[in-house]
Design an enzyme around this catalytic site. Structure first.
Site, PDB file in Angstrom:
ATOM      1  N   ARG A  88       0.828  -1.178  -0.064  1.00 24.40           N
ATOM      2  CA  ARG A  88      -0.172  -0.016  -0.018  1.00 24.40           C
ATOM      3  C   ARG A  88       0.765   1.346   0.026  1.00 24.40           C
ATOM      4  NH1 ARG A  88      -5.233  -2.118   1.628  1.00 24.40           N
ATOM      5  NH2 ARG A  88      -6.487  -0.595   2.473  1.00 24.40           N
ATOM      6  N   ARG A 162     -18.960  -1.756   7.562  1.00 24.09           N
ATOM      7  CA  ARG A 162     -17.630  -1.571   8.319  1.00 24.09           C
ATOM      8  C   ARG A 162     -17.405  -0.418   8.883  1.00 24.09           C
ATOM      9  NH1 ARG A 162     -13.413  -4.205   3.890  1.00 24.09           N
ATOM     10  NH2 ARG A 162     -12.518  -2.300   4.350  1.00 24.09           N
ATOM     11  N   ARG A 173      -9.733   7.534   3.557  1.00 25.86           N
ATOM     12  CA  ARG A 173      -9.132   6.258   2.615  1.00 25.86           C
ATOM     13  C   ARG A 173      -8.702   6.481   1.095  1.00 25.86           C
ATOM     14  NH1 ARG A 173     -13.226   1.819   3.330  1.00 25.86           N
ATOM     15  NH2 ARG A 173     -11.773   0.211   2.221  1.00 25.86           N
TER      16      ARG A 173
END
Ligand code: AMP
Length: 217
Positions: A88, A162, A173
């Site tokens: 990532r 979630r 994000r």
């Protein structure tokens, strides 16, 4: 196959990894799934990771590399693996490169799933996940809903939204993806491993990947 799946959150990496895993038995390795399982079990790793995850931030590279060094050496990876949500960051990609060199493992491709931003936003806000950490089936309240009473069709556990799929966490994000993960596309292009695929439909994308793997892309 030994493949990295790249793409923004909501690009469909998890769904595509599951379909490819069914195809040739390569194992799906999702660092997000591993971390969520640890959080649920109250394990040390989960305690360290939870606050980062809930706000949509990245967990520190050192924790992720500890997980991956062990996971990639487990026997089920010998058949092949699909890395979903890892690496990532550029430091993770560099550490992975060194680790694979040390283990004598060669990657086939880094597949970048390209999905328009409005599709990503719609998918993330309508996504629901099975709360059973062994299952984690993914649903979509518009196109593929769970049962009428909100249960998983596979294992009958409650299907939930979630913590990191609230609007605020989703925007965070996506910003982190642009800043920290997007540069990996350039990294793998330089490595000669990058394959871009416009991905609007998971099944069609999987067919394209299978065809490309057979013909050597
Ligand atoms: P995912 O299910 O892949 O979207 O991951 C959920 C969350 O777990 C992310 O928002 C991060 O907080 C954390 N996470 C998963 N994989 C990584 C990674 N490779 N590096 C850092 N954090 C990660």
């Amino acid at each position: 196959m030994k493949v990295i799946l790249l793409g923004a959150p909501g690009a469909g990496k998890g769904t595509i990894a599951k379909l490819l895993s069914d195809y040739d038995g390569s194992v799906q390795i999702s660092t997000g799934d591993i971390l969520r399982k640890s959080v649920k079990e109250g394990a040390d790793l989960g305690k360290k990771a939870k606050a980062y995850m809930d706000s949509g931030d990245l967990v520190p590279d050192s924790l992720i590399m500890d997980i991956m060094e062990n996971r990639i050496q487990e026997p089920d990876c010998e058949r092949g693996f699909l890395l979903d949500g890892f690496p990532r960051t550029v430091p993770q990609a560099e550490a992975l490169k060194k680790l694979l060199e040390k283990l004598g493992i060669t990657l086939d491709y880094a597949i970048n799933l390209e999905v328009p931003r409005e599709v990503i936003l719609d998918r993330l806000t309508t996504r629901r996940t099975c709360s059973n950490s062994e299952c984690q089936a993914i649903y979509n309240i518009k196109s593929d809903p769970p049962t009428d009473d909100g249960k998983c069709k596979k294992c009958d556990s409650p299907v939930i939204q979630r913590d990191d799929e609230t609007e605020e966490a989703i925007l965070n994000r996506l910003e982190i993806y642009n800043e920290k993960t997007f540069p990996l596309i350039g990294f793998y292009e330089k490595e000669g491993l990058l394959k871009n695929i416009l991905s609007l439909n998971s099944k069609e994308t999987v067919e394209e990947i299978k065809k490309n793997l057979q013909t050597g892309m």
